[in-house]
Design a protein around this motif. Sequence first.
Motif, short mmCIF file in Angstrom:
data_model
loop_
_atom_site.label_atom_id
_atom_site.label_comp_id
_atom_site.label_asym_id
_atom_site.label_seq_id
_atom_site.Cartn_x
_atom_site.Cartn_y
_atom_site.Cartn_z
N PHE A 132 14.82 -17.26 17.81
CA PHE A 132 14.17 -18.17 18.74
C PHE A 132 15.14 -19.31 19.07
O PHE A 132 15.48 -20.10 18.20
N GLN A 134 15.70 -22.58 20.20
CA GLN A 134 14.89 -23.79 20.32
C GLN A 134 15.54 -24.79 21.28
O GLN A 134 16.66 -25.25 21.05
N TRP A 175 11.12 -14.18 12.11
CA TRP A 175 11.56 -15.19 13.08
C TRP A 175 12.64 -16.07 12.45
O TRP A 175 12.51 -16.49 11.30
N THR A 177 14.75 -19.55 13.72
CA THR A 177 14.93 -20.55 14.78
C THR A 177 16.34 -21.10 14.75
O THR A 177 16.85 -21.48 13.67
#
Length: 212
Positions: A132, A134, A175, A177
Amino acid sequence: MAARRGALIALEGVDRAGKSTQGRRLVQALRDAGHRADLLRFPDRSTEIGQLISSYLGREKNLEDHTIHLLFSANRWEHVPMMKEKLHQGITVVVDRYAFSGVAFTSAKGNFGLEWCKQPDVGLPKPDLILFLQLNPEAAAERGDFGHERYETSSFQEKVLQSFYCLMEDKSLNWKTVDASKSIEDLHREIKSIAKETMEEVQNKPLGELWK
């Protein structure tokens, strides 16, 4: 002993977070290191379904919200046989956007629950890693070409971001980040390191199914 499979790595985040740039760089770096790797972008605008989606995103065509959500999902499903074949041949597949974008964008429209949005993608190949990227929507809006397509407004992207945060609460998914405000090179190094680690971990594990 079963043949070693490739890893399925998804890059997600708001628009202009750098997914396409990092996806290209990751695949090139993996190839340079002797790995077999391919990049896939969703939506894939080269298919008939993808061309419909492209005309919608470019504001040339209006489609009802349920309809466009299902078309995005269909665009992913039409690539599943090829994705599975590559993964089982030992090719790592890097996808620039996946089902999580589909859910986040549709649910951000306000009249769709996350569970309804997830249903069409239940059973897709499950990513071994979801990176992800960010980036806050204000920073994204300052990047080149922002605002060109239908969903590129800061207020809508903020809602998309909140939907992503809800999806990231699912502990059955891997996941990770990463800070997309870093320099392109620093971000690339971090992504490459996480990706290689994942490839090692999953090479002898069976491919899972998403949200099952």
